[in-house]
Design a protein around this motif. Structure first.
Motif, PDB file in Angstrom:
ATOM      1  N   ARG A  33     -15.996  18.284 -30.957  1.00  8.38           N
ATOM      2  CA  ARG A  33     -14.582  18.590 -31.225  1.00  8.38           C
ATOM      3  C   ARG A  33     -14.426  19.819 -32.116  1.00  8.38           C
ATOM      4  N   ARG A  34     -15.483  20.134 -32.888  1.00  7.34           N
ATOM      5  CA  ARG A  34     -15.431  21.302 -33.768  1.00  7.34           C
ATOM      6  C   ARG A  34     -16.064  22.540 -33.139  1.00  7.34           C
ATOM      7  N   ASP A  49     -10.669  20.467 -31.903  1.00  8.18           N
ATOM      8  CA  ASP A  49      -9.812  20.275 -33.075  1.00  8.18           C
ATOM      9  C   ASP A  49      -9.148  21.581 -33.507  1.00  8.18           C
ATOM     10  N   SER A  50      -9.835  22.708 -33.260  1.00 10.36           N
ATOM     11  CA  SER A  50      -9.278  24.008 -33.658  1.00 10.36           C
ATOM     12  C   SER A  50      -8.156  24.457 -32.736  1.00 10.36           C
ATOM     13  N   LYS A  51      -8.014  23.760 -31.595  1.00  7.17           N
ATOM     14  CA  LYS A  51      -7.047  24.128 -30.551  1.00  7.17           C
ATOM     15  C   LYS A  51      -7.295  25.534 -30.018  1.00  7.17           C
TER      16      LYS A  51
END
Length: 863
Positions: free
Chosen positions: A547-548, A739-741
């Motif tokens: 996710r990161r 998560d950073s989109k």
């Protein structure tokens, strides 16, 4: 076709087998050369050779250094011409810098296409020279020396056909045959240059021959370099013996070519042995050997020391002048060669300590030392000096690979060597050299950051060959130095200030014992780690890092079908699949970018323990220098499509077709919905029903590795986008979200056979519009294989073949149709590469990837 495939497989097996025996072959050839050297000089004492060295006039040494400088200047013109041939341009200062560093290393390590080639790849890439151009540069450089050598062989015979028989080791008929072969080769080359206008395919590269003017400059430059390099030896040799230069040049060329063909690093021993063999019974061998030692030091080791001095200046960077933009650019290139240069210097330091312990000490110094130093301390210092030399040989390889423990270990061994040099015979010259190396090495700490246990570190075949040659030379030198000392059992137990032979024997026993202990330790402890697929706990840890990540394809790790290798900190990992011969990494490492290098080398060592070769599939551009450091070749697979969601929409004439398709499905009462990962379990049975209908309709089987498959655990780790009609799910796709989109993508896409036409395009557009509303920047449409390959007439063969399949291979797979589908979203394309072992292996790697995706050989031939 089957026979051709079998032949290729057999050739690969033969190449792999020969590669494993290369160190043994090299050591055998080196031992043969030592035999010839020993046979020529066995009647001399060690002090006679040393005296011959001391008799070389300082003026002649100075001239040899000048000719060495001129030779390296000509070598830089090699690179200049090669870049011209590759249609690339750089300032001459940059070219000279790359050339000097590359040749300073490759001349000592040998295997110029590998050691000098990898160096040039890293350095030229720093100035935006394409990999294909660097490959052309390397081929041009190799050909330049060969053309120059054959031209000089032909010229020396043409002008001195009778004088070449000065040695009866090579009869006139043999020399005539060499001259004829040289003439045929040159005639064939020039006929091709003058009359051939086509292309030549070499390992996937399309090459054109140089123009006649460039070819003439190439041949003359190669000849000039050899002439100047030969003067580095002829200047000290001519002081000792009277030998006409044309005759000397012929012998020099033959010895050089013998050393080159042997593939022994730097031709060391082979060149000297060949030259002594050709000069046998004509001149005093002690004087010839002294000139050869002078040549080896001046032409090979002095440039290496100068390269180290450049690196020291870079590390200190005390002057503002060094911080100017041009110098920063140059020294950023120098920085990349620091581990390679210092690994060779430490190898040299180890050899100095060993050779010093194998030769008698100066008696006047020992007489003076006995008044200040107890005998037990002298004996211990001699032994520790040899042990430190041995350990430096092994540490040098770890330094080359930037291991942090090797930095501290090397400093410790250099300090031990300095003290031992002074205590065992007051060898202050040797101590000063080691002090200079230590002072140069100390500021380089920041370059050694990889974590690895030194006792578990693997030595390459090249380095084993170098270490084996040095140890073999050390043993020979010791027995040669004391050949006039009569052997007896009492020698082992003699302890006195003048018992040099006894100290050598005890050091020999101690080092053999240490090496045997190391070998036994590695045999008992060097067991390949068992591979297991990740547990649910590991996949949950991976999900956090995924996710990161910077790219959404990292979500493929959550499939659980690939092995995960974690960094020591647990802040990064890479995923890979295995076949019988290859370990294939899917994508770039995931997680902390500072740990990528350590992680890749860790996997490299692990794969080597399992006798497997390593490749990286669908990698981006950020870690390409790292894959080049591994010795891998890069092949473009295609391009990945990314849509900028900040500007994406369905408005306007350009998007009318997409808008029409979207509205058509929406009129069929379609409803778009995002189901959070926590709620996916409640609809898994509905998703499974849709998936099985889709698989039956397509007559397909689940894929893996680079593609997602229907796995319940996998789907429950992702949000899922669905399309409902009258409350029933008719299509779905799991989402890859960061998560950073920074990026959003979809993986597994399935639809019910009763769903309206265009439902998958509707689902894709809905996800893109939803992502735009949620603030995502990019939508990843995935890779279009074989797209974006170069169409230039000089493009590599792979690109030409790929373009042909792309356009006309729809019968096998609709590559062009896939590209056109993705291209209608107006994406930004970025390249994706395969990093694989060079040569014929690329076909085997691609087949291995296909097997991993399809689930085995049978799956390759199914949908």
């Amino acid at each position: 076709m089957t026979n051709q495939s079998g032949l290729t497989t057999n050739l690969q097996k033969l190449g792999s087998t020969l590669g494993r025996f290369t160190p043994l072959i090299g050591i055998f050839l080196f031992a043969v050369a030592l035999y010839f050297v020993h046979r020529e000089i066995e009647q001399y004492h060690w002090w006679q050779i040393k005296q011959a060295l001391m008799n070389i006039a300082p003026l002649r040494l100075g001239l040899a250094l000048v000719f060495t400088l001129c030779s390296y200047a000509v070598l830089s013109y090699y690179d200049w011409l090669a870049l011209e041939y590759a249609n690339e341009r750089l300032m001459y200062g940059k070219v000279a810098l790359v050339s000097f560093l590359s040749y300073a290393i490759s001349n000592n390590v040998g295997h110029a296409m590998i050691s000098g080639g990898s160096m040039r790849y890293r350095l030229y890439n720093g100035w935006n020279i394409k990999n294909s151009s660097v490959a052309r540069v390397l081929l041009f450089l190799s050909l330049t020396y060969f053309l120059g050598a054959t031209f000089l062989l032909l010229v020396t015979y043409a002008f001195n056909p009778t004088q070449l028989t000065i040695t009866d080791k090579l009869p006139r008929e043999t020399i005539l045959l060499l001259a004829v072969v040289s003439g045929v080769v040159l005639a064939g080359w020039w006929a091709a240059v003058l009359f051939w206008r086509g292309e030549i395919n070499v390992r996937g590269f399309s090459l054109t021959l140089p123009t006649p003017t460039l070819a003439l400059r190439q041949m003359l430059t190669g000849a000039l370099d050899i002439l100047i390099a030969s003067l580095v030896l002829y200047v000290p040799l001519s002081q000792q013996i009277d030998l006409p230069y044309p005759v000397f040049l012929s012998l020099f060329l033959l010895a050089q070519l013998t050393g080159l063909i042997s593939q022994v690093p730097g031709g060391i021993g082979i060149f000297e042995g060949s030259f002594l063999f050709l000069m046998e019974d004509r001149f005093p061998s002690s004087q010839v050997l002294a000139a050869l030692i002078c040549y080896r030091v001046v032409y090979y080791l002095v440039p290496l020391l100068l390269a180290a001095l450049l690196l020291v200046v870079y590390e200190l960077r005390a002057s503002r002048w060094l911080r100017t933009p041009p110098m920063r650019s140059a020294y950023s290139v120098i920085e990349r060669s620091i581990p390679q240069v210092f690994s060779l210097l430490l190898l040299l330091a180890g050899a100095i300590l060993l050779f010093s312990g194998a030769t008698p000490a100066l008696q006047e110094r020992m007489h003076w030392l006995r008044f200040f130093l107890p005998l037990p301390l002298l004996e211990f210092s001699h032994l520790m000096g040899s042990v430190a030399g041995l350990l430096l040989l092994f540490l040098s390889r770890a330094v080359r690979n930037r291991i942090d423990a090797a930095y501290f270990g090397s400093i410790a061994m250099l300090c031990v060597g300095i003290v031992a040099s002074l205590a065992k015979g007051f060898d202050y010259e040797e101590a000063l050299i080691l002090i200079a190396m230590l002072a140069a090495f100390l500021p380089t700490k920041r370059h050694f950051y990889r974590k690895s246990a030194l006792l578990q570190f693997d030595l390459s075949g090249e380095w084993l060959l170098l270490i084996g040659m040095i140890l073999l030379a050390w043993v020979w030198l010791g027995f040669f130095s004391y050949q006039h000392v009569e052997y007896s059992q009492d020698l082992w137990w003699q302890f006195s200030f003048h018992s040099d032979a006894s100290r050598f024997l005890r050091s020999l026993f101690a080092l053999i014992f240490i090496v045997l202990i190391f070998i036994v330790y590695r045999l008992l402890t060097h067991v390949p780690a068992a591979l297991t697929l990740p547990s649910a706990e590991e996949l949950e840890r991976a999900r956090v890092l995924v996710r990161r990540a910077n790219d959404t394809p990292a979500h493929l790790a959550l499939m659980g079908d690939k092995y995960l290798l974690w960094s020591d900190s647990g802040n990064s990992f890479l995923m890979f699949g295995i076949t019988r011969k290859f370990w294939i990494v899917m994508g770039d490492p995931v997680g902390d970018a500072q740990e990528h290098a350590d992680l890749v080398w860790k996997l490299r060592e692990l794969s080597d323990q399992h006798a497997a070769r390593l490749a990286f599939y669908q990698v981006g551009t950020q870690d390409l220098p790292l894959y080049l450091d591994l010795g891998l070749a890069l092949t473009k697979l295609g391009e990945e499509a990314r849509v900028d969601l900040t500007t994406f929409g369905l408005e306007g004439k350009q998007r009318s077709k997409l808008r029409h398709s979207f509205n058509k499905v929406q009129r069929d009462a379609a409803q778009f919905e995002i189901i959070p990962a926590a709620a996916v379990g409640a609809v898994l049975d509905d998703l499974y029903h849709v998936s099985t209908q889709w698989m039956a309709h397509k007559k397909s089987k689940e894929k893996s590795f680079s593609l997602g498959g229907f796995k319940r655990d996998y789907l429950q780790r992702c949000d899922v986008a669905v399309v409902r009609i009258e409350g029933r799910i008719v299509a779905f796709a799991n989402l890859w979200m960061l998560d950073s989109k920074n990026e959003l993508s979809i993986d597994l896409m399935r639809y019910d056979i009763g769903a309206p036409n265009g439902v998958m395009e509707y689902l894709t557009l809905s996800v893109m519009l939803w992502g735009k509303g949620e603030g995502y920047q990019w939508f990843n449409l995935g890779m279009a294989p074989l797209s974006g390959l170069e169409q230039h007439r000089l493009a590599p063969l792979w690109h030409k073949l790929g373009n042909t399949v792309f356009r006309f291979g729809a019968e096998f797979y609709n590559f062009e149709g896939l590209f056109n589908y993705k291209d209608k979203f107006d994406p930004v394309w970025r390249p994706r590469y395969l990093a694989s072992p060079p040569g014929l292996s690329i076909a085997s790697v691609l087949f291995a990837v296909t097997k991993l995706i399809s689930g085995g050989v049978r799956g390759v031939f199914r949908k």
